[in-house]
Write a protein that holds these residues in place. Structure first.
Motif, PDB file in Angstrom:
ATOM      1  N   SER A   1       0.796  -1.226   0.000  1.00 64.17           N
ATOM      2  CA  SER A   1       0.000   0.000   0.000  1.00 64.17           C
ATOM      3  C   SER A   1       0.832   1.281   0.000  1.00 64.17           C
ATOM      4  N   GLY A   2       2.109   1.191   0.362  1.00 64.02           N
ATOM      5  CA  GLY A   2       2.879   2.420   0.442  1.00 64.02           C
ATOM      6  C   GLY A   2       4.343   2.173   0.711  1.00 64.02           C
ATOM      7  N   PHE A   3       5.059   3.270   0.904  1.00 63.59           N
ATOM      8  CA  PHE A   3       6.499   3.174   1.129  1.00 63.59           C
ATOM      9  C   PHE A   3       6.968   4.312   2.020  1.00 63.59           C
ATOM     10  N   SER A   4       8.159   4.119   2.594  1.00 59.85           N
ATOM     11  CA  SER A   4       8.811   5.123   3.428  1.00 59.85           C
ATOM     12  C   SER A   4      10.302   5.113   3.128  1.00 59.85           C
ATOM     13  N   PHE A   5      10.958   6.192   3.498  1.00 62.03           N
ATOM     14  CA  PHE A   5      12.412   6.240   3.405  1.00 62.03           C
ATOM     15  C   PHE A   5      12.969   6.379   4.814  1.00 62.03           C
ATOM     16  N   PHE A   6      13.896   5.487   5.193  1.00 57.89           N
ATOM     17  CA  PHE A   6      14.453   5.492   6.539  1.00 57.89           C
ATOM     18  C   PHE A   6      15.892   6.007   6.555  1.00 57.89           C
ATOM     19  N   ASN A   7      16.202   6.748   7.640  1.00 62.21           N
ATOM     20  CA  ASN A   7      17.582   7.135   7.924  1.00 62.21           C
ATOM     21  C   ASN A   7      18.334   5.940   8.497  1.00 62.21           C
ATOM     22  N   GLN A   8      19.647   6.058   8.499  1.00 61.81           N
ATOM     23  CA  GLN A   8      20.458   5.068   9.195  1.00 61.81           C
ATOM     24  C   GLN A   8      20.157   5.119  10.685  1.00 61.81           C
ATOM     25  N   GLN A   9      20.264   3.961  11.355  1.00 57.33           N
ATOM     26  CA  GLN A   9      20.050   3.871  12.793  1.00 57.33           C
ATOM     27  C   GLN A   9      20.860   4.934  13.529  1.00 57.33           C
ATOM     28  N   GLY A  10      20.197   5.659  14.407  1.00 58.08           N
ATOM     29  CA  GLY A  10      20.872   6.688  15.203  1.00 58.08           C
ATOM     30  C   GLY A  10      20.773   8.075  14.623  1.00 58.08           C
ATOM     31  N   ASN A  11      20.393   8.195  13.359  1.00 59.45           N
ATOM     32  CA  ASN A  11      20.232   9.514  12.743  1.00 59.45           C
ATOM     33  C   ASN A  11      18.769   9.942  12.876  1.00 59.45           C
ATOM     34  N   THR A  12      18.520  10.897  13.747  1.00 58.55           N
ATOM     35  CA  THR A  12      17.136  11.323  14.015  1.00 58.55           C
ATOM     36  C   THR A  12      16.773  12.616  13.280  1.00 58.55           C
ATOM     37  N   THR A  13      17.609  13.009  12.332  1.00 58.86           N
ATOM     38  CA  THR A  13      17.327  14.226  11.571  1.00 58.86           C
ATOM     39  C   THR A  13      16.408  13.899  10.397  1.00 58.86           C
ATOM     40  N   VAL A  14      15.198  14.428  10.467  1.00 60.90           N
ATOM     41  CA  VAL A  14      14.229  14.198   9.387  1.00 60.90           C
ATOM     42  C   VAL A  14      14.548  15.141   8.228  1.00 60.90           C
ATOM     43  N   ILE A  15      14.658  14.583   7.049  1.00 59.49           N
ATOM     44  CA  ILE A  15      14.892  15.428   5.869  1.00 59.49           C
ATOM     45  C   ILE A  15      13.731  15.272   4.886  1.00 59.49           C
ATOM     46  N   SER A  16      13.629  16.224   3.995  1.00 54.54           N
ATOM     47  CA  SER A  16      12.614  16.190   2.952  1.00 54.54           C
ATOM     48  C   SER A  16      13.173  15.425   1.752  1.00 54.54           C
ATOM     49  N   VAL A  17      12.389  14.473   1.258  1.00 50.18           N
ATOM     50  CA  VAL A  17      12.852  13.570   0.203  1.00 50.18           C
ATOM     51  C   VAL A  17      11.934  13.674  -1.017  1.00 50.18           C
ATOM     52  N   ASP A  18      12.531  13.915  -2.175  1.00 52.18           N
ATOM     53  CA  ASP A  18      11.778  13.894  -3.433  1.00 52.18           C
ATOM     54  C   ASP A  18      11.705  12.450  -3.935  1.00 52.18           C
ATOM     55  N   TRP A  19      10.534  12.017  -4.335  1.00 51.14           N
ATOM     56  CA  TRP A  19      10.384  10.637  -4.811  1.00 51.14           C
ATOM     57  C   TRP A  19       9.681  10.600  -6.163  1.00 51.14           C
ATOM     58  N   VAL A  20       9.940   9.525  -6.874  1.00 54.67           N
ATOM     59  CA  VAL A  20       9.296   9.292  -8.172  1.00 54.67           C
ATOM     60  C   VAL A  20       8.899   7.823  -8.262  1.00 54.67           C
ATOM     61  N   ILE A  21       7.685   7.570  -8.678  1.00 55.52           N
ATOM     62  CA  ILE A  21       7.259   6.221  -9.066  1.00 55.52           C
ATOM     63  C   ILE A  21       7.289   6.188 -10.596  1.00 55.52           C
ATOM     64  N   ALA A  22       8.087   5.284 -11.144  1.00 55.47           N
ATOM     65  CA  ALA A  22       8.226   5.190 -12.595  1.00 55.47           C
ATOM     66  C   ALA A  22       7.647   3.860 -13.079  1.00 55.47           C
ATOM     67  N   VAL A  23       7.015   3.896 -14.228  1.00 56.60           N
ATOM     68  CA  VAL A  23       6.378   2.701 -14.792  1.00 56.60           C
ATOM     69  C   VAL A  23       6.714   2.604 -16.277  1.00 56.60           C
ATOM     70  N   ARG A  24       6.331   1.480 -16.849  1.00 53.07           N
ATOM     71  CA  ARG A  24       6.506   1.330 -18.289  1.00 53.07           C
ATOM     72  C   ARG A  24       5.624   2.333 -19.024  1.00 53.07           C
ATOM     73  N   SER A  25       6.074   2.723 -20.187  1.00 48.81           N
ATOM     74  CA  SER A  25       5.310   3.678 -20.993  1.00 48.81           C
ATOM     75  C   SER A  25       3.888   3.181 -21.248  1.00 48.81           C
ATOM     76  N   ARG A  26       3.726   1.874 -21.431  1.00 47.25           N
ATOM     77  CA  ARG A  26       2.394   1.310 -21.724  1.00 47.25           C
ATOM     78  C   ARG A  26       1.422   1.496 -20.560  1.00 47.25           C
ATOM     79  N   ASP A  27       1.968   1.654 -19.343  1.00 46.17           N
ATOM     80  CA  ASP A  27       1.124   1.776 -18.157  1.00 46.17           C
ATOM     81  C   ASP A  27       0.871   3.220 -17.757  1.00 46.17           C
ATOM     82  N   MET A  28       1.341   4.146 -18.549  1.00 45.97           N
ATOM     83  CA  MET A  28       1.082   5.555 -18.244  1.00 45.97           C
ATOM     84  C   MET A  28      -0.393   5.880 -18.494  1.00 45.97           C
TER      85      MET A  28
END
Lengths: 94, 226
Positions: free
Chosen positions: B77-104
């Motif tokens: 149903s979804g996804f997340s991006f995790f920092n390395q263990q011990g790094n509590t600094t939240v950053i803003s992350v740009d994401w892209v979901i890419a698919v085959r051209s036929r599925d656009m």
């Protein structure tokens, strides 16, 4: 430009494809399950280890699974001696 | 190829043909990173997305050094991006979901350019899509949880995304007689040195003894959507 194809977006400024670009292209998607301590071999026409073929296993349970590119095929090996390993493998050209 | 089109770049790599599907942006956005024990930020996969999508990301602010790993929900149903263990600094992350051209999604307002179709009438390429331009690729066979993989170096990392889906969890290794560390494959974006590399690192500490390395295979891929 020596040769090749350059495509612009509708604004006439942004280049959508240039002659030096290297595109990735999707070949196939395979799903299945490999038994404990077993290897599944999947045939893919033309596949080789020439650096232009990529594999991506997105199965959540791929902790003890590994992939290997061969000639005309790739393998999914499950090193877990107790549990089977589902796979969801994307094959693409680069 | 008996007929159709085949376009090569200046190095001889095929860019477009009527056999395979080019990859395009299906959805994109920005979200916060997460860390074990902190606030979990999840982005939902669009219900209409095909099952064979690819997920790419980069830090929104292109400065400093950041390590991120992808976590996907078991139910898809979804996804997340995790920092390395011990790094509590939240950053803003740009994401892209890419698919085959036929599925656009159907383009209700096409302008001009080039569309290529396969023999089965599925679309292989459209210049109306933002397609993925690969900058560098490498392949790693992981045999150690902390091994440093191939490093990509670029003149600029502006707008450069890394493939995040594929091999992530590597295994669990003991810390002491009571605790172990869950290792994952991270992508390190180093904007000071203009490098991107994959590296195994702990994502969580568990009160479980023992553990072992799973290892695996990873295709490392960086590039730009345009």
């Amino acid at each position: 430009m020596a040769y090749g194809l350059r495509l612009w977006a509708a604004n006439g400024t942004d280049i959508r494809l240039d002659t030096t670009d290297r595109e990735i292209r999707f070949v196939a998607y395979y799903t299945g399950t490999t038994a404990a301590s077993a290897t599944t071999t999947i045939t893919v026409s033309g596949m080789s280890s020439d650096g232009t073929w990529g594999l991506n296993d997105t199965a959540y349970s791929n902790l003890y699974a590994s992939l290997a590119i061969g000639s005309g095929q790739f393998t999914h090996t499950n090193s877990d001696t107790f549990h089977s390993a589902p796979y969801s493998i994307q094959v693409f050209r680069i | 190829m008996s007929y159709g089109i085949s376009v090569q770049n200046t190095s001889g790599f095929i860019q477009i043909d009527a056999t395979y599907d080019n990859v395009a942006v299906y959805a994109s956005g920005t979200m916060n990173s997460s860390y074990t024990g902190g606030t979990l930020t999840k982005t939902a996969i669009p219900a209409s997305a095909p099952s064979d999508y690819l997920i790419f990301c980069k830090p929104n602010s292109e400065s400093g050094t950041h390590r991120l790993t992808l976590a996907t929900w078991l139910d898809g149903s979804g996804f997340s991006f995790f920092n390395q263990q011990g790094n509590t600094t939240v950053i803003s992350v740009d994401w892209v979901i890419a698919v085959r051209s036929r599925d656009m999604p159907t383009n209700s307002n096409p302008d001009f350019g080039l569309e290529v179709y396969k023999l089965n009438q599925e679309q292989a390429f459209s210049s109306n899509n933002q397609n993925f331009r690969c900058l560098q690729v490498s392949f790693d066979t992981i045999t150690s949880a902390s091994q440093s993989e191939a490093t990509f170096t670029a003149g600029s990392l502006a707008n450069v995304f890394s493939l995040m889906s594929g091999k992530t969890l590597l295994g669990r290794l003991p810390i002491n007689s009571s605790f172990s560390a869950l290792y994952s494959l991270f992508v390190e974006f180093d904007y000071s040195n203009n490098t991107i590399k994959s590296i195994g690192a702990p994502v969580a500490i568990q009160q479980l003894p023992g553990g072992s390395l799973g290892g695996g295979f990873k295709t490392n891929l960086i590039g730009i959507f345009r």
